[in-house]
Design an enzyme around this catalytic site. Structure first.
Site, short mmCIF file in Angstrom:
data_model
loop_
_atom_site.label_atom_id
_atom_site.label_comp_id
_atom_site.label_asym_id
_atom_site.label_seq_id
_atom_site.Cartn_x
_atom_site.Cartn_y
_atom_site.Cartn_z
N THR A 167 0.86 -1.18 0.00
CA THR A 167 0.00 0.00 0.00
C THR A 167 0.90 1.22 0.00
OG1 THR A 167 -1.54 1.32 1.33
CG2 THR A 167 -0.15 -0.22 2.52
N CYS A 171 -2.18 4.90 -5.25
CA CYS A 171 -3.00 4.04 -4.40
C CYS A 171 -3.20 2.75 -5.19
CB CYS A 171 -4.34 4.69 -4.09
SG CYS A 171 -5.47 3.59 -3.21
#
Length: 235
Positions: free
Chosen positions: A83, A196
């Site tokens: 992430t 993202c």
């Protein structure tokens, strides 16, 4: 072959992409039945997101660092944090785990520079767009970074957590992301960093007004390069 430690589950959809890319690339490079050596700890994202919403970065770093130590004990040679947002505490995780962390910002910067670009737009969660763990990392490589205005930053952040991380990919949201990308292109961006891991599941490169840099794919490919025996060669 080195063993890659994955800190995943943030969200599980993006972690599945990491797992797929790592293994596909290992097979492509080494052939036959080859796959990547991976140990994975997938968290309950609800628990981590609650800490994130409360701004409890110290607790996040302590938790993920403890999990990183577990991956080291399981045989990991280095870590991938699956992430962008949690790279804010990448140094703390690395120190706690006593393992190097392959930073997504460095991998992305190298890809942008290889493409000959020096000015990019950045989309991601609010911390990724507003704090310097990503923008500063890119800037350290000589790359200027543009982010959307406050209203659009709110839209992007909200849709990541309320839609994309829940496997919802709506046409209305896709249109809004493309609108923001067009605005950044008009402001001088030469490419867009999808900061993202869920955004590439929403926006296709053929629809975008500028070249897209999928940080998930970039990060995973560099990890394979680090992990594989140098005798493995691409077809």
């Amino acid at each position: 072959m080195k063993t890659i430690g994955l800190l995943g589950g943030m969200s599980w959809e993006s972690t599945a992409e990491y797992y797929r890319i790592l293994n596909q690339e290992a097979a492509r490079r080494c052939g036959g039945l080859s796959s990547a050596r991976i140990v994975l700890h997938s968290v309950d994202f609800a628990e981590v997101e609650a800490l994130l919403s409360a701004g409890e970065w110290g607790a996040i770093a302590a938790h993920l660092g403890w999990l990183g130590r577990g991956l080291r004990r399981a045989g990991a040679d280095f870590l991938l944090i699956c992430t962008n947002t949690m790279h804010k505490v990448a140094d703390e995780i690395s120190m706690a785990a006593e393992l190097p962390v392959l930073h997504i910002g460095d991998a992305t910067a190298e890809a942008v520079l290889r493409a000959g670009l020096r000015k990019v737009g950045l989309l991601g969660t609010r911390p990724t767009m507003e704090q310097d763990f990503m923008t500063g990392r890119l800037a350290a490589h000589g790359i200027e970074v543009l982010v959307p205005g406050a209203k659009d930053r709110d839209m992007v952040h909200k849709t990541i957590f309320e839609e994309l991380c829940r496997g919802q990919f709506l046409e209305k949201t896709r249109a809004n992301y493309l609108r923001v990308m067009q605005q950044m292109a008009e402001a001088g961006a030469e490419g867009i960093v999808l900061g993202c891991a869920e955004i590439p599941l929403l926006v296709r490169s053929e629809d975008a007004p500028l070249p897209l840099f999928d940080t998930t794919r970039i990060h995973a490919l560099v990890a394979v390069e680090m992990a594989l025996d140098p005798t493995c060669e691409a077809d």
